[in-house]
Design a protein around this motif. Structure first.
Motif, short mmCIF file in Angstrom:
data_model
loop_
_atom_site.label_atom_id
_atom_site.label_comp_id
_atom_site.label_asym_id
_atom_site.label_seq_id
_atom_site.Cartn_x
_atom_site.Cartn_y
_atom_site.Cartn_z
N GLY A 112 -0.51 10.02 -11.30
CA GLY A 112 -0.52 10.35 -10.12
C GLY A 112 -1.62 10.75 -9.16
O GLY A 112 -1.84 10.26 -8.17
N LEU A 113 -2.44 11.76 -9.65
CA LEU A 113 -3.74 12.24 -9.23
C LEU A 113 -4.57 11.02 -8.70
O LEU A 113 -5.10 10.65 -7.73
CB LEU A 113 -4.36 13.08 -9.95
N VAL A 114 -4.86 10.14 -9.64
CA VAL A 114 -5.55 8.94 -9.69
C VAL A 114 -5.15 7.90 -8.51
O VAL A 114 -5.92 7.50 -7.61
CB VAL A 114 -5.57 8.03 -11.06
N LEU A 172 4.15 5.70 -5.54
CA LEU A 172 4.22 5.66 -7.09
C LEU A 172 3.52 6.83 -7.55
O LEU A 172 3.91 7.45 -8.40
CB LEU A 172 3.68 4.43 -7.62
N GLY A 173 2.36 7.12 -6.70
CA GLY A 173 1.61 8.30 -7.06
C GLY A 173 2.22 9.54 -6.87
O GLY A 173 2.45 10.63 -7.79
N LEU A 174 3.05 9.64 -5.65
CA LEU A 174 3.81 10.72 -5.26
C LEU A 174 4.79 10.94 -6.28
O LEU A 174 5.34 12.00 -6.65
CB LEU A 174 4.26 10.52 -4.06
N VAL A 175 5.62 9.90 -6.57
CA VAL A 175 6.94 9.76 -7.58
C VAL A 175 6.38 10.41 -8.99
O VAL A 175 6.94 11.25 -9.54
CB VAL A 175 7.43 8.34 -7.51
N ALA A 176 5.37 10.01 -9.37
CA ALA A 176 4.84 10.50 -10.71
C ALA A 176 4.49 11.98 -10.84
O ALA A 176 4.82 12.65 -11.60
CB ALA A 176 3.49 9.87 -11.20
N GLN A 234 0.78 -1.19 0.07
CA GLN A 234 0.20 0.00 0.01
C GLN A 234 0.87 1.16 -0.06
O GLN A 234 0.55 2.21 -0.68
CB GLN A 234 -0.85 -0.06 1.27
N ILE A 235 1.93 1.17 0.52
CA ILE A 235 3.01 2.29 0.79
C ILE A 235 3.41 2.56 -0.68
O ILE A 235 3.70 3.70 -1.07
CB ILE A 235 3.99 2.18 1.62
N VAL A 236 4.02 1.58 -1.44
CA VAL A 236 4.40 1.58 -2.63
C VAL A 236 3.39 2.11 -3.64
O VAL A 236 3.78 3.09 -4.43
CB VAL A 236 5.02 0.46 -3.09
#
Length: 515
Positions: free
Chosen positions: A192-194, A28-32, A22-24
Motif C-alpha cells: 500500500g505504501l509503495v 488499491l493502495g488505500l484499500v491495502a 490512476q484513481i484505481v
C-alpha cells in the motif's frame, strides 16, 4: 472566532485531474493499507488464548490486548484528520502507515505482555491515522458525485477485514504460529505504501498553521476516559459507583474544556462549523449502530458459532461469509448507483431499513436456528451495513469544502469507533448477565443445580450435560444482544430520514465559499 479570521489557504488536491485507471491505482493502495489496519483489530480474537498463554498473561491482559489498540485508534482519529487538513495529506498518510508497520513488527517480536500492549497501542495510533486519512485523500482526488463509485472499495475492505479477521487469525495460529498474526499483514502494508508513493500526486499545501495542542489534549481525554471506564466497570467496580462517577465527571470536564478551546482557536481540531452542521450531527447519530454492527459482528458472531454452536475457529469464520458478501454487494452497488444517479439519501434509507431488519431477525437466533437461516439474516445485515458505512461519510463530505474534508471524515469515523467500542462493551456486559441467568435456570431445569458453570469462555472439561446447557444458554442469549442493537438501528433510520439531501457536487472543491 469567525470564519473570516481563518488564515488563507490553498487546499491540496490532485495536481492534474486523474483518469479512472490512476484513481484505481491510488484506491488499491488505500484499500491495502485500510484492510491491514482494520484486520489488525480482529485478527487476534481467535489467537488470543494462544498468545496470552505463550506470554504468561492474565485475563486482564487478554482484555487489554484489544483495548490498547482500540483506545489509541479512537482517541487519535480526529487528530489525524485535522493534521491532514493542515499538512500534506500524502505525507500524513505515509506517516500513519509507517507507524502501523512498526507497531505490527514490534507486536510480532514481543517477548512479554507489557511489550505486546505497547506495540498494540502503537498499532492503534497508526490505525487511527489510516482510518481518517484514507477518506481525506479520497476527498482530495475525487468529487462527491464520483466518490460513491470508489467508496464501495473502502467499505468492502473494512467489512471484509472486520469479519474475516477471526478466520485469518485462526488459520495462522494453526499453521504458522501466533506471531504471524502480526507479521502476515506487513507485506500488504508495504504494498500500500509503495502504491501511494508511486501514484498519489497532490499539489503542495501552502497554509499558515497553528497547532491546537490544548484542544487535542482535552479531546483525547474526553474520548479516552469513557473507553477506560467501560473496560473496568462491572468487573473492578460496579457500573453505579463512586469510581464510575469520577470517570464520568472527568469526561464531562474535559468535554467542556475542549468546547471552550475549540470555539476560540483559529485552527481547532474539530471546527464548530463542521461538528454543528446538521448533516454531520445526524450522520454521527446514524453511525453508532453501524459501528456496533461493524465491530461487534465478529465478536458476537464468533461467540455464537464457536461457543454456542461448537464450531471450530476456522469453520466459524467461514460461516460468517454471508455477512461479508452482503457488505460487498451493499457497498459496491449503492456506490455505483449514487455515482450514476447523483442522489444518495434513498440508498441510505434502504441501508438503514435492511440493517434494522437484519438485526431484528438476528435477534431471533437461538440454539435451534438452522445455520443457513442465520446466514440469510447475516447477509441482510451486511447489505445494510455496506449501504451505510461509507455513504454516511460521503454525505458529510459533500457539505464541507476541501480544507475541512479530513476533519469531517474523521469526525464520523471517530464517533463510529467510540460509540461502537462503548456499545460492544455494554452489550458484552448484557450478554454475560443473560448467559449467567440462563445457565442457572437451565441447570436447575435439568436437575443439575449443584453443578458449576464455566469459568469465562473456557468450556473444556465440562461434563456433557452441563456443556449442553451452557451452549444453549449462549445461543439463546446472543439474540438479546442483537435485539438491543436493532433498537439502535431504528435510531439510525430516524437520523437518516432527517438528513437533508443535497445534490452531490461534481468538483473536488466547492466553487463558492468555504463549507
Amino acid at each position: 472566532m469567525t470564519e473570516t479570521s481563518d488564515p488563507p489557504l490553498a487546499a491540496p488536491r490532485a495536481a492534474v485531474p486523474l483518469t479512472h485507471r490512476q484513481i484505481v491505482e491510488v484506491v488499491l493502495g488505500l484499500v491495502a493499507m485500510l484492510f491491514t489496519a482494520m484486520v489488525s483489530s480482529t485478527i487476534v480474537s481467535t489467537a488470543l488464548p494462544t498468545i496470552i498463554g505463550a506470554l504468561g498473561g492474565s485475563q486482564r491482559a487478554y482484555t487489554w490486548v484489544f483495548t490498547a489498540s482500540l483506545l489509541a485508534m479512537t482517541v487519535t482519529t480526529p487528530l489525524w484528520g485535522k493534521l491532514s487538513d493542515l499538512y500534506d495529506k500524502k505525507r500524513m498518510l505515509q506517516l500513519a502507515g509507517a507507524v502501523f508497520l512498526l507497531g505490527s513488527l514490534w507486536a510480532g517480536l514481543a517477548r512479554g505482555v507489557p511489550e505486546l500492549l505497547a506495540a498494540r497501542a502503537l498499532q492503534g495510533l497508526g490505525v487511527g491515522g489510516l482510518v481518517a486519512l484514507t477518506q481525506s485523500v479520497m476527498g482530495a482526488i475525487i468529487s462527491p458525485r464520483e466518490r460513491g463509485r470508489y467508496n464501495g472499495y473502502l467499505a468492502s475492505a473494512m467489512a471484509v477485514s472486520t469479519i474475516s479477521g477471526p478466520l485469518i487469525g485462526g488459520l495462522l495460529v494453526d499453521t504458522a504460529g501466533w506471531r504471524w498474526c502480526f507479521f502476515a499483514i506487513v507485506p500488504f502494508s508495504v504494498a500500500g505504501l509503495v502504491l501511494i508513493q508511486r501514484f498519489l500526486k497532490l499539489e503542495p499545501l501552502r497554509r499558515e498553521t497553528r497547532i491546537d495542542g490544548w484542544g487535542a489534549l482535552f479531546i483525547s481525554i474526553a474520548a479516552g476516559l469513557p473507553l477506560v471506564w467501560v473496560s473496568f466497570a462491572g468487573r473492578d467496580f460496579p457500573w453505579v459507583s463512586g469510581a464510575s462517577a469520577l470517570f464520568l465527571a472527568g469526561t464531562l470536564a474535559a468535554l467542556v474544556l475542549s468546547v471552550l478551546v475549540e470555539r476560540r482557536h483559529p485552527e481547532p481540531v474539530v471546527p464548530p462549523r463542521v461538528i454543528l452542521e446538521r448533516t454531520t450531527v445526524l450522520a454521527v447519530v446514524a453511525s453508532v449502530s453501524v459501528g456496533i454492527t461493524q465491530f461487534g459482528g465478529s465478536v458476537f458472531l464468533s461467540q455464537y458459532f464457536q461457543i454456542a454452536r461448537g464450531f471450530s475457529p476456522t469453520a466459524a469464520g467461514l460461516l460468517m461469509l454471508p455477512a461479508i458478501a452482503g457488505n460487498l454487494v451493499g457497498s459496491t452497488v449503492s456506490g455505483r448507483l449514487i455515482t450514476r444517479t447523483g442522489v444518495w439519501k434513498r440508498y441510505l434509507l434502504v441501508g438503514a431499513v435492511l440493517l434494522t431488519a437484519g438485526l431484528g431477525l438476528m435477534g431471533t437466533l437461538d440454539h435451534t436456528t438452522p445455520v443457513w437461516l442465520a446466514g440469510a439474516y447475516m447477509a441482510l445485515m451486511g447489505l445494510g451495513t455496506g449501504a451505510l458505512l461509507q455513504n454516511l461519510v460521503l454525505a458529510v463530505q459533500n457539505t464541507v469544502d476541501l480544507p475541512d474534508v479530513g476533519t469531517a471524515s474523521a469526525v464520523v469515523a471517530f464517533f463510529r469507533s467510540l460509540g461502537g467500542t462503548m456499545g460492544i462493551t455494554a452489550l458484552g456486559a448484557l450478554l454475560a448477565v443473560q448467559v449467567a441467568d440462563r445457565v442457572r435456570e437451565g441447570l436447575a431445569a435439568a436437575g443439575l443445580a449443584g453443578q458449576a458453570g464455566p469459568d469465562g469462555l473456557d468450556l473444556s472439561g465440562l461434563p456433557g450435560p452441563v456443556l449442553h446447557v451452557v451452549r444453549d444458554a449462549h445461543a439463546d442469549a446472543i439474540g438479546v444482544v442483537f435485539l438491543a442493537t436493532a433498537a439502535l438501528g431504528l435510531v439510525t433510520l430516524l437520523a437518516v430520514c432527517l438528513i437533508p439531501e443535497r445534490e452531490l457536487r461534481t468538483t473536488v472543491a466547492r466553487t463558492t465559499g468555504r463549507g
